[in-house]
Design a protein around this motif. Structure first.
Motif, PDB file in Angstrom:
ATOM      1  N   LEU A 198       0.829  -1.207   0.000  1.00 57.61           N
ATOM      2  CA  LEU A 198       0.000   0.000   0.000  1.00 57.61           C
ATOM      3  C   LEU A 198       0.862   1.254   0.000  1.00 57.61           C
ATOM      4  O   LEU A 198       0.559   2.233  -0.692  1.00 57.61           O
ATOM      5  N   ARG A 199       1.940   1.223   0.752  1.00 60.11           N
ATOM      6  CA  ARG A 199       2.863   2.372   0.800  1.00 60.11           C
ATOM      7  C   ARG A 199       3.463   2.629  -0.575  1.00 60.11           C
ATOM      8  O   ARG A 199       3.478   3.760  -1.064  1.00 60.11           O
ATOM      9  N   ALA A 200       3.910   1.554  -1.231  1.00 63.61           N
ATOM     10  CA  ALA A 200       4.518   1.679  -2.558  1.00 63.61           C
ATOM     11  C   ALA A 200       3.485   2.157  -3.584  1.00 63.61           C
ATOM     12  O   ALA A 200       3.796   3.004  -4.436  1.00 63.61           O
ATOM     13  N   ALA A 201       2.268   1.631  -3.505  1.00 62.07           N
ATOM     14  CA  ALA A 201       1.219   2.015  -4.457  1.00 62.07           C
ATOM     15  C   ALA A 201       0.876   3.501  -4.344  1.00 62.07           C
ATOM     16  O   ALA A 201       0.547   4.146  -5.341  1.00 62.07           O
ATOM     17  N   LYS A 202       0.977   4.040  -3.147  1.00 57.58           N
ATOM     18  CA  LYS A 202       0.697   5.463  -2.918  1.00 57.58           C
ATOM     19  C   LYS A 202       1.925   6.337  -3.157  1.00 57.58           C
ATOM     20  O   LYS A 202       1.839   7.563  -3.096  1.00 57.58           O
ATOM     21  N   GLY A 203       3.078   5.709  -3.372  1.00 56.76           N
ATOM     22  CA  GLY A 203       4.306   6.473  -3.584  1.00 56.76           C
ATOM     23  C   GLY A 203       4.819   7.147  -2.330  1.00 56.76           C
ATOM     24  O   GLY A 203       5.506   8.161  -2.398  1.00 56.76           O
ATOM     25  N   LEU A 204       4.503   6.570  -1.176  1.00 57.51           N
ATOM     26  CA  LEU A 204       4.928   7.150   0.097  1.00 57.51           C
ATOM     27  C   LEU A 204       6.311   6.646   0.495  1.00 57.51           C
ATOM     28  O   LEU A 204       6.635   5.474   0.290  1.00 57.51           O
ATOM     29  N   THR A 205       7.090   7.520   1.068  1.00 56.55           N
ATOM     30  CA  THR A 205       8.419   7.154   1.542  1.00 56.55           C
ATOM     31  C   THR A 205       8.370   6.800   3.023  1.00 56.55           C
ATOM     32  O   THR A 205       7.366   7.053   3.698  1.00 56.55           O
ATOM     33  N   GLN A 206       9.471   6.256   3.517  1.00 56.23           N
ATOM     34  CA  GLN A 206       9.569   6.021   4.957  1.00 56.23           C
ATOM     35  C   GLN A 206       9.437   7.339   5.714  1.00 56.23           C
ATOM     36  O   GLN A 206       8.860   7.377   6.800  1.00 56.23           O
ATOM     37  N   GLN A 207       9.943   8.408   5.132  1.00 51.46           N
ATOM     38  CA  GLN A 207       9.830   9.725   5.776  1.00 51.46           C
ATOM     39  C   GLN A 207       8.369  10.143   5.878  1.00 51.46           C
ATOM     40  O   GLN A 207       7.948  10.686   6.901  1.00 51.46           O
ATOM     41  N   ASP A 208       7.579   9.878   4.843  1.00 54.12           N
ATOM     42  CA  ASP A 208       6.146  10.193   4.888  1.00 54.12           C
ATOM     43  C   ASP A 208       5.459   9.425   6.017  1.00 54.12           C
ATOM     44  O   ASP A 208       4.644   9.980   6.759  1.00 54.12           O
ATOM     45  N   ILE A 209       5.795   8.137   6.128  1.00 54.98           N
ATOM     46  CA  ILE A 209       5.237   7.303   7.190  1.00 54.98           C
ATOM     47  C   ILE A 209       5.665   7.854   8.552  1.00 54.98           C
ATOM     48  O   ILE A 209       4.853   7.991   9.469  1.00 54.98           O
ATOM     49  N   ALA A 210       6.945   8.175   8.665  1.00 53.72           N
ATOM     50  CA  ALA A 210       7.483   8.697   9.925  1.00 53.72           C
ATOM     51  C   ALA A 210       6.752   9.961  10.357  1.00 53.72           C
ATOM     52  O   ALA A 210       6.363  10.103  11.520  1.00 53.72           O
ATOM     53  N   GLU A 211       6.557  10.880   9.425  1.00 55.31           N
ATOM     54  CA  GLU A 211       5.874  12.136   9.755  1.00 55.31           C
ATOM     55  C   GLU A 211       4.440  11.879  10.191  1.00 55.31           C
ATOM     56  O   GLU A 211       3.959  12.509  11.143  1.00 55.31           O
ATOM     57  N   ALA A 212       3.759  10.959   9.527  1.00 53.52           N
ATOM     58  CA  ALA A 212       2.369  10.646   9.894  1.00 53.52           C
ATOM     59  C   ALA A 212       2.287  10.022  11.279  1.00 53.52           C
ATOM     60  O   ALA A 212       1.325  10.252  12.013  1.00 53.52           O
TER      61      ALA A 212
END
Length: 71
Positions: free
Chosen positions: A11-25
């Motif tokens: 799901l993360r890859a499909a949305k183009g989210l980085t580990q940094q995006d996850i970290a911030e959320a």
């Protein structure tokens, strides 16, 4: 390296989210998010709920934290 949570990773890859995006959320460092994504640290329930919202999924907590893709 094999991912501990393949559903979250897909799901993360499909949305183009980085580990940094996850970290911030999640309100954690990128390093902490990386450890959680490969299973070296555990997600809290509130973090999983934040991930569900960020990833825009209706998957259950059990599906997100499963070692296998849901059928």
């Amino acid at each position: 390296m094999l991912r501990r949570y393949p559903t979250i990773e897909a799901l993360r890859a499909a949305k183009g989210l980085t580990q940094q995006d996850i970290a911030e959320a999640l309100g954690v460092s990128r390093e902490t998010a990386g450890r959680k994504l490969i299973g070296k640290s555990k997600f809290t329930v509130s973090e999983v709920l934040k991930l569900k919202e960020l990833l825009g999924t209706t998957a259950t907590i059990e599906e997100l934290l499963s070692d296998e893709f849901p059928e």
